[in-house]
Design a protein around this motif. Structure first.
Motif, PDB file in Angstrom:
ATOM      1  N   LEU A 146       0.815  -1.219   0.000  1.00 27.28           N
ATOM      2  CA  LEU A 146       0.000   0.000   0.000  1.00 27.28           C
ATOM      3  C   LEU A 146       0.847   1.268   0.000  1.00 27.28           C
ATOM      4  CD1 LEU A 146      -2.844  -0.906   2.539  1.00 27.28           C
ATOM      5  CD2 LEU A 146      -2.979  -0.842   0.040  1.00 27.28           C
ATOM      6  N   ILE A 147       2.082   1.172   0.487  1.00 24.84           N
ATOM      7  CA  ILE A 147       2.953   2.348   0.554  1.00 24.84           C
ATOM      8  C   ILE A 147       4.323   2.028  -0.026  1.00 24.84           C
ATOM      9  CG2 ILE A 147       1.819   3.314   2.598  1.00 24.84           C
ATOM     10  CD1 ILE A 147       4.213   2.224   4.236  1.00 24.84           C
ATOM     11  N   GLN A 148       5.031   3.079  -0.393  1.00 28.66           N
ATOM     12  CA  GLN A 148       6.408   2.961  -0.868  1.00 28.66           C
ATOM     13  C   GLN A 148       7.342   3.422   0.251  1.00 28.66           C
ATOM     14  OE1 GLN A 148       7.693   1.822  -3.887  1.00 28.66           O
ATOM     15  NE2 GLN A 148       9.677   2.044  -2.893  1.00 28.66           N
ATOM     16  N   THR A 149       8.254   2.549   0.680  1.00 27.71           N
ATOM     17  CA  THR A 149       9.181   2.911   1.755  1.00 27.71           C
ATOM     18  C   THR A 149      10.620   2.904   1.242  1.00 27.71           C
ATOM     19  OG1 THR A 149       9.283   0.603   2.505  1.00 27.71           O
ATOM     20  CG2 THR A 149       7.665   2.041   3.572  1.00 27.71           C
ATOM     21  N   HIS A 150      11.522   3.473   2.042  1.00 27.48           N
ATOM     22  CA  HIS A 150      12.904   3.668   1.588  1.00 27.48           C
ATOM     23  C   HIS A 150      13.911   3.242   2.662  1.00 27.48           C
ATOM     24  CE1 HIS A 150      11.648   6.126  -1.930  1.00 27.48           C
ATOM     25  NE2 HIS A 150      10.633   6.446  -1.133  1.00 27.48           N
ATOM     26  N   GLU A 151      13.641   2.135   3.347  1.00 33.50           N
ATOM     27  CA  GLU A 151      14.528   1.729   4.432  1.00 33.50           C
ATOM     28  C   GLU A 151      15.805   1.054   3.935  1.00 33.50           C
ATOM     29  OE1 GLU A 151      11.662  -1.770   3.854  1.00 33.50           O
ATOM     30  OE2 GLU A 151      11.577   0.413   3.838  1.00 33.50           O
ATOM     31  N   GLU A 152      16.874   1.231   4.706  1.00 27.21           N
ATOM     32  CA  GLU A 152      18.154   0.548   4.478  1.00 27.21           C
ATOM     33  C   GLU A 152      18.567  -0.088   5.801  1.00 27.21           C
ATOM     34  OE1 GLU A 152      19.941  -0.093   1.923  1.00 27.21           O
ATOM     35  OE2 GLU A 152      18.938   1.129   0.385  1.00 27.21           O
ATOM     36  N   PRO A 153      18.118  -1.312   6.084  1.00 25.23           N
ATOM     37  CA  PRO A 153      18.389  -1.940   7.390  1.00 25.23           C
ATOM     38  C   PRO A 153      19.877  -2.142   7.687  1.00 25.23           C
ATOM     39  CG  PRO A 153      17.368  -3.505   5.857  1.00 25.23           C
ATOM     40  CD  PRO A 153      17.258  -2.152   5.234  1.00 25.23           C
ATOM     41  N   VAL A 154      20.679  -2.368   6.651  1.00 26.11           N
ATOM     42  CA  VAL A 154      22.125  -2.574   6.865  1.00 26.11           C
ATOM     43  C   VAL A 154      22.757  -1.290   7.407  1.00 26.11           C
ATOM     44  CG1 VAL A 154      24.339  -3.100   5.779  1.00 26.11           C
ATOM     45  CG2 VAL A 154      22.293  -4.364   5.101  1.00 26.11           C
ATOM     46  N   TYR A 155      22.360  -0.158   6.850  1.00 30.14           N
ATOM     47  CA  TYR A 155      22.867   1.142   7.321  1.00 30.14           C
ATOM     48  C   TYR A 155      22.494   1.357   8.783  1.00 30.14           C
ATOM     49  CZ  TYR A 155      22.950   6.236   7.933  1.00 30.14           C
ATOM     50  OH  TYR A 155      23.156   7.510   8.417  1.00 30.14           O
ATOM     51  N   LEU A 156      21.239   1.083   9.120  1.00 31.84           N
ATOM     52  CA  LEU A 156      20.786   1.238  10.507  1.00 31.84           C
ATOM     53  C   LEU A 156      21.556   0.306  11.429  1.00 31.84           C
ATOM     54  CD1 LEU A 156      18.864   2.323  12.688  1.00 31.84           C
ATOM     55  CD2 LEU A 156      17.177   0.630  11.943  1.00 31.84           C
ATOM     56  N   PHE A 157      21.768  -0.934  10.995  1.00 33.48           N
ATOM     57  CA  PHE A 157      22.500  -1.913  11.812  1.00 33.48           C
ATOM     58  C   PHE A 157      23.933  -1.461  12.065  1.00 33.48           C
ATOM     59  CE2 PHE A 157      25.250  -5.685  12.141  1.00 33.48           C
ATOM     60  CZ  PHE A 157      24.680  -6.299  13.241  1.00 33.48           C
ATOM     61  N   MET A 158      24.616  -0.994  11.035  1.00 37.10           N
ATOM     62  CA  MET A 158      26.014  -0.574  11.179  1.00 37.10           C
ATOM     63  C   MET A 158      26.132   0.637  12.102  1.00 37.10           C
ATOM     64  SD  MET A 158      27.657  -2.843   9.591  1.00 37.10           S
ATOM     65  CE  MET A 158      29.280  -2.112   9.747  1.00 37.10           C
ATOM     66  N   VAL A 159      25.233   1.606  11.950  1.00 39.49           N
ATOM     67  CA  VAL A 159      25.247   2.776  12.827  1.00 39.49           C
ATOM     68  C   VAL A 159      24.987   2.367  14.270  1.00 39.49           C
ATOM     69  CG1 VAL A 159      24.054   4.930  13.406  1.00 39.49           C
ATOM     70  CG2 VAL A 159      24.591   4.408  11.025  1.00 39.49           C
ATOM     71  N   SER A 160      24.026   1.465  14.458  1.00 42.40           N
ATOM     72  CA  SER A 160      23.657   1.007  15.813  1.00 42.40           C
ATOM     73  C   SER A 160      24.814   0.289  16.497  1.00 42.40           C
ATOM     74  CB  SER A 160      22.434   0.073  15.741  1.00 42.40           C
ATOM     75  OG  SER A 160      21.340   0.714  15.133  1.00 42.40           O
ATOM     76  N   ILE A 161      25.486  -0.591  15.763  1.00 38.41           N
ATOM     77  CA  ILE A 161      26.622  -1.331  16.320  1.00 38.41           C
ATOM     78  C   ILE A 161      27.760  -0.373  16.681  1.00 38.41           C
ATOM     79  CG2 ILE A 161      28.487  -2.937  15.720  1.00 38.41           C
ATOM     80  CD1 ILE A 161      25.949  -4.350  16.505  1.00 38.41           C
ATOM     81  N   THR A 162      28.007   0.610  15.814  1.00 36.96           N
ATOM     82  CA  THR A 162      29.065   1.600  16.089  1.00 36.96           C
ATOM     83  C   THR A 162      28.745   2.382  17.360  1.00 36.96           C
ATOM     84  OG1 THR A 162      29.512   1.828  13.709  1.00 36.96           O
ATOM     85  CG2 THR A 162      30.318   3.583  15.163  1.00 36.96           C
ATOM     86  N   MET A 163      27.484   2.825  17.481  1.00 40.41           N
ATOM     87  CA  MET A 163      27.073   3.562  18.675  1.00 40.41           C
ATOM     88  C   MET A 163      27.183   2.695  19.924  1.00 40.41           C
ATOM     89  SD  MET A 163      23.714   5.532  17.176  1.00 40.41           S
ATOM     90  CE  MET A 163      23.229   6.154  18.775  1.00 40.41           C
ATOM     91  N   LEU A 164      26.801   1.423  19.785  1.00 39.78           N
ATOM     92  CA  LEU A 164      26.862   0.506  20.931  1.00 39.78           C
ATOM     93  C   LEU A 164      28.303   0.313  21.399  1.00 39.78           C
ATOM     94  CD1 LEU A 164      25.438  -1.434  22.874  1.00 39.78           C
ATOM     95  CD2 LEU A 164      25.581  -3.205  21.104  1.00 39.78           C
TER      96      LEU A 164
END
Length: 260
Positions: free
Chosen positions: A225-243
């Motif tokens: 129903l909608i068009q999304t633009h997620e990049e889960p790998v980018y979010l994962f890498m940023v999260s791991i770096t912050m952690l």
């Protein structure tokens, strides 16, 4: 060696469990609703937003405003509450640091787990209740929603550690953080789809890590129903770096903090 690690892990889990129980009793007390406020508080906040948005008719077409509000505000509660709970969390627990098995990271984990549990339970209860009542349709892809929620949790854990450490280093940061969470709300992705933004703004919006979590969460719910633009790998890498940065900060903080 294995036995020693196993014993240390058991002790650590007991410490976090005890701190978790202490946190629940301190925050919610033993009387009236008590522990129920763990998930009733975010539940009521989200319901309030649903009523407000529904009354204002902030939706169009086949997109359910109720599902939009549930996903958006639950997402906001996750990253905002955890950062807020870890900011200045050391000082109220300094006396506990006299116990050799209690460390700053245990205090942080107890608060993180409590917030994640409460918000997750309220999110599941809201979605289930409105689906059963026939007010919203079932999710298109529950597995994708689960992955998005886990990535969001990972991001907020890393964010929480960083906020906790920086708030202990600088009192100014502690004050700025609470203001920043409110100023950041319009840009967090909770109140819009990235696809509705102008193309140039979409590029800038996707540099904001948590936006990928809410886009993925809504992709899982709405499906085609909608068009999304997620990049889960980018979010994962940023999260791991912050952690990792947060854990290094906690290790440094352990050497600086003196129990009182």
């Amino acid at each position: 060696m294995k036995s020693s690690f196993s014993q240390s892990l058991k002790i650590q889990l007991r410490v976090i469990g005890a701190l978790l129980l202490r946190e629940v009793l301190t925050r919610y007390g033993r009387h009236n609703l008590g522990f129920l406020w763990l998930f009733l508080e975010p539940l009521l906040f989200t319901i309030g937003i649903i009523i407000l948005w529904s009354y204002a008719k902030l939706h169009s077409g086949s997109i359910s405003i109720i599902a939009f509000a549930i996903t958006g505000y639950s997402y906001v509660l996750m990253w905002r509450n955890i950062g807020g709970r870890l900011a200045g969390a050391v000082e109220p627990n300094l006396s506990l640091m006299y116990h050799r098995n209690v460390r700053i990271i245990d205090v942080y984990w107890s608060r993180i787990l409590l917030e994640i549990a409460g918000i997750t339970i309220s999110f599941i209860l809201l979605m289930t209740s409105f689906i059963v009542l026939g007010l919203i349709a079932p999710p298109d892809n529950i597995f994708l929603m689960l992955c998005a929620w886990l990535l969001l949790a990972l991001f907020t854990v890393g964010l929480g550690f960083l906020v906790g450490v920086l708030s202990e280093i600088s009192e100014v940061f502690d004050r700025i953080w609470h203001t920043f969470t409110y100023l950041f709300l319009p840009f967090s992705g909770a109140f819009f789809f990235v696809d509705t933004l102008p193309t140039k703004l979409q590029t800038y919006a996707l540099y904001v890590p948590p936006i990928h979590a809410i886009e993925m969460l809504r992709h899982g719910y709405y499906g085609h129903l909608i068009q999304t633009h997620e990049e889960p790998v980018y979010l994962f890498m940023v999260s791991i770096t912050m952690l990792l940065l947060g854990l290094l900060g906690v290790s440094w903080l352990n050497k600086k903090v003196i129990p009182s």
